[in-house]
Motif scaffolding. Structure first.
Motif, PDB file in Angstrom:
ATOM      1  N   PRO A   1     -11.549 -10.242 -22.334  1.00 52.56           N
ATOM      2  CA  PRO A   1     -12.197 -11.470 -22.796  1.00 52.56           C
ATOM      3  C   PRO A   1     -11.336 -12.283 -23.754  1.00 52.56           C
ATOM      4  O   PRO A   1     -11.297 -13.508 -23.689  1.00 52.56           O
ATOM      5  N   ARG A   2     -10.645 -11.586 -24.678  1.00 55.88           N
ATOM      6  CA  ARG A   2      -9.877 -12.365 -25.646  1.00 55.88           C
ATOM      7  C   ARG A   2      -8.624 -12.961 -25.000  1.00 55.88           C
ATOM      8  O   ARG A   2      -8.152 -14.007 -25.405  1.00 55.88           O
ATOM      9  N   GLU A   3      -8.105 -12.266 -24.013  1.00 53.59           N
ATOM     10  CA  GLU A   3      -6.996 -12.846 -23.241  1.00 53.59           C
ATOM     11  C   GLU A   3      -7.456 -14.132 -22.566  1.00 53.59           C
ATOM     12  O   GLU A   3      -6.762 -15.148 -22.571  1.00 53.59           O
ATOM     13  N   VAL A   4      -8.652 -14.054 -21.971  1.00 56.89           N
ATOM     14  CA  VAL A   4      -9.177 -15.234 -21.288  1.00 56.89           C
ATOM     15  C   VAL A   4      -9.382 -16.365 -22.286  1.00 56.89           C
ATOM     16  O   VAL A   4      -9.021 -17.519 -22.033  1.00 56.89           O
ATOM     17  N   SER A   5      -9.917 -16.018 -23.475  1.00 57.35           N
ATOM     18  CA  SER A   5     -10.186 -17.049 -24.472  1.00 57.35           C
ATOM     19  C   SER A   5      -8.921 -17.787 -24.873  1.00 57.35           C
ATOM     20  O   SER A   5      -8.898 -19.020 -24.928  1.00 57.35           O
ATOM     21  N   ILE A   6      -7.855 -17.033 -25.161  1.00 56.02           N
ATOM     22  CA  ILE A   6      -6.625 -17.696 -25.612  1.00 56.02           C
ATOM     23  C   ILE A   6      -6.017 -18.499 -24.461  1.00 56.02           C
ATOM     24  O   ILE A   6      -5.463 -19.572 -24.678  1.00 56.02           O
ATOM     25  N   ALA A   7      -6.178 -17.986 -23.240  1.00 57.51           N
ATOM     26  CA  ALA A   7      -5.651 -18.726 -22.091  1.00 57.51           C
ATOM     27  C   ALA A   7      -6.398 -20.046 -21.919  1.00 57.51           C
ATOM     28  O   ALA A   7      -5.800 -21.079 -21.615  1.00 57.51           O
ATOM     29  N   ILE A   8      -7.702 -20.013 -22.147  1.00 53.93           N
ATOM     30  CA  ILE A   8      -8.483 -21.249 -22.046  1.00 53.93           C
ATOM     31  C   ILE A   8      -8.085 -22.221 -23.150  1.00 53.93           C
ATOM     32  O   ILE A   8      -7.967 -23.430 -22.926  1.00 53.93           O
TER      33      ILE A   8
END
Lengths: 228, 229, 208
Positions: A113-120
């Motif tokens: 989830p945090r990977e996705v957040s930073i990617a967004i």
């Protein structure tokens, strides 16, 4: 000029501080138990980078809101400067996180989830600049990008808070977890290094940001003179 | 003082959109054909039997929203882009209150999305043998999804129409805003398919409604800025 | 309807590095026609757009005044009628439907008879009123556009090249429209046509 002398002193202080952080990160702090080799040391850089990416996002929001009220081109320059740094630091945080993930779990990307957040966040910054590129008129560029920044800010919490809770996360719980208690049991030297690095990276952000804004101020002043 | 009320102005804008759309059918054709084409491609190449039983809940809900979202992307940006392309934007800007324009365009996009959903979703369920236990739950998720998707796409359409007006820019600006919404919609659909209880979709529904509501509220404040500058 | 004057001071506009307009000042007075002339690219349309409030000036300001009282910016549009080459009416709708729509938006709903009369004074014959505007010639579209600007009898009328695409009869119709508005409204006409320049009570020449 005392102003300049203060500035120079602050630059040296920041340089020294960062040097200290680097030395501490590699030699003073112990490596964490349960991590492969020395891989845990990346946390001293990865976490502050992610923090600066989020900080830049907030500064961008404040500058954007101000621009819509004041219509001062300098506020637009502030928003753009913050976003530029946000783009760089979210890219850095993504890359360092990815390298670490590869060492730890043999995979660069895990849809954590945090990977996705930073990617967004990275995507938001990229979209922000794509929008700026597409508008030639300065006043319109400023207000459209301010509007987009505010819109993006409103949707971010849903990403950071709503989506991740549903998944299981590879990340250790945040330093101060949802309960407000100190969750991460870190060795004290590690903790000191991490906080030192957070302070250093924040300083780095402030320095680069003010540099960019001062440059914009000079450019605007020169144009004023040319037109007058 | 203005003699017209906000409501009558909004309805005038909506009425104009509907009349113009029924005569040209550009948006309807774009969305409908895009939706049908992707649906047929998916149904033909994957169909109900190419997916393992344990993967069905995950794949079927995600595929449905991919079809719906990309079909919507092809048409929803037109509400504002066509005004700029046809040079009617300035005429409209001078005549109508910004809020009435936003409300009319938002309602029009909502109607387009509802039409798309009611065309594609039943067909998809039939072609992919998608057994949805909670039909009411799915209907609620779809309705909330239409409200939320219409709000993000209407405000982003307004922004890109004032920039270059390209669909590429629409996609670039939409993706980061819509991604959390899409994730929640897929989760909500999966929950509705698995359980007949209406309560099953509640967690996803809360997220969808609050995201849509937040974007809609902020849009009301941002739209005049976007529309006038 | 009360008379409104439009005052602009040191208005400048820059598009990127290019300065289009540099510190232009003047006033649009009720009962007067201001002619804005100048070569292509001198910023005539830009100035009119800034006066209308659809374009933000890079510097300087515009004020609408009703007597001594300043009209807030959000009320500019309702007191304003405008026709310019970068404006259009809806091609999918007929001339009457267009005017009905803009009339409804402005809270100035006229009966179809009155709308038809307005179109006729601008030289659009009745038999054309119910065809989609998309099938019109450019001169006929221009007439609908002018009708749209005049529809709500605005206190400020801004016309950018009002006779473009029009024949001699069309030009006469525009002259009659301007004469009708001159009596009670503040009118600005951006043009290089010598016949239209002659309408002006005041003249503003923009240079490149």
């Amino acid at each position: 000029m005392t102003d300049n002398r203060v500035r120079t002193a602050l630059h040296w202080l920041l340089g020294g501080w960062m040097l200290l952080v680097i030395v501490a990160a590699f030699f003073w702090a112990p490596s964490a138990v349960g991590f492969k080799g020395e891989s845990s040391r990346i946390v001293f850089f990865h976490v502050p980078q992610a923090w600066v990416a989020v900080l830049a996002f907030c500064v961008n929001l404040v500058a954007s809101l101000r621009y819509l009220r004041t219509r001062d081109p300098l506020d637009d320059a502030r928003a753009a400067a913050a976003a530029r740094l946000g783009l760089v630091f979210s890219l850095l945080a993504t890359v360092t996180g990815s390298i670490f993930a590869n060492v730890m779990w043999n995979s660069f990307w895990n849809w954590d989830p945090r990977e996705v957040s930073i990617a967004i966040l990275l995507l938001v910054y990229a979209a922000y600049f794509a929008l700026r590129e597409a508008v030639p008129d300065e006043e319109r560029r400023a207000s459209l990008s301010a509007a987009y920044a505010i819109l993006a800010f409103v949707t971010m919490p849903f990403l950071v808070f709503v989506v991740p809770r549903i998944y299981w996360s590879l990340h250790p719980d945040t330093i101060i977890g949802a309960t407000g208690k100190l969750k991460l049991q870190m060795e004290s030297r590690m903790l000191q290094t991490l906080f030192g690095s957070l302070v250093g990276f924040t300083g780095l952000f402030v320095w680069l940001y003010t540099l960019d804004v001062r440059l914009a101020r000079v450019r605007l002043a020169r144009r004023e003179r040319e037109e007058a | 003082m203005r003699a017209s009320t906000l409501l009558s102005e909004s309805l005038a804008v909506l009425g104009k959109e509907l009349t113009a759309e029924l005569r040209s059918r550009v948006a309807l054709n774009a969305i409908g054909l895009f939706g049908l084409t992707t649906l047929i491609a998916v149904a033909y190449q994957i169909g109900p039997y190419q997916i393992q039983e344990q993967d069905r809940p995950y794949l079927l809900s995600a595929l449905l929203w991919i079809i719906l979202f990309f079909a919507a992307t092809s048409g929803l940006s037109r509400v504002f882009v066509k005004e700029e392309d046809a040079h009617t934007a300035k005429t409209l800007r001078l005549a109508a209150r910004p809020l009435a324009v936003f409300a009319g365009k938002y309602l029009f996009n909502l109607i387009l999305l509802s039409a798309l959903f009611s065309l594609i979703v039943p067909l998809y369920c039939a072609l992919m043998s998608y057994r949805v236990r909670g039909v009411a739950g799915l209907a609620v998720v779809l309705a909330a999804g239409a409200v939320a998707l219409a709000s993000t796409s209407t405000i982003v359409a307004a922004i890109i129409a004032r920039a270059s007006g390209s669909t590429t820019l629409f996609a670039i600006l939409s993706v980061p805003l819509v991604l959390p919404l899409l994730v929640m919609l897929i989760q909500g659909t999966r929950a509705a398919a698995a359980s007949a209880e209406l309560a099953a979709v509640l967690p996803a529904l809360q997220g969808i409604v609050s995201l849509g509501g937040a974007v809609l509220t902020v849009s009301v404040y941002l739209f005049p800025v976007v529309w006038h500058d | 309807m009360e008379a409104i004057s439009v005052e602009f001071t040191k208005v400048g506009k820059r598009f990127g590095a290019r300065a289009v307009l540099a510190a232009v000042s003047g006033t649009l007075r009720p009962g007067e026609v201001l002619v804005v002339a100048g070569p292509n690219g001198a910023g005539k349309s830009t100035l009119l757009n800034i006066l209308a409030g659809v374009l933000r000036p890079s510097r300087g300001g515009v004020a609408y005044r009703r007597g001594d009282e300043e009209v807030p910016r959000r009320e500019w549009f309702e007191n304003l009628g405008m026709a310019s080459p970068d404006m259009a009416v809806y091609e999918e709708l007929s001339a009457i439907e267009n005017l009905r729509f803009f009339g409804r938006l402005r809270g100035h709903a006229l009966a179809d008879g009155a709308l038809a009369e307005l179109l006729e004074t601008l030289g659009l014959p009745v038999r054309e009123h119910h065809r989609a505007v998309g099938t019109y010639s450019s001169g006929m579209k221009q007439r609908v556009k002018l009708a749209q600007a005049a529809l709500h009898a605005p206190a400020v009328l801004l016309l950018d090249e009002p006779s473009s695409n029009l024949d001699a009869a069309g030009h006469e119709a525009v002259a009659a429209l301007v004469a009708r508005f001159r009596a009670r409204a503040a009118v600005a006409v951006a043009t290089n046509d010598p016949r239209e320049i002659a309408w002006g009570d005041a003249r503003l020449d923009l240079a490149l």
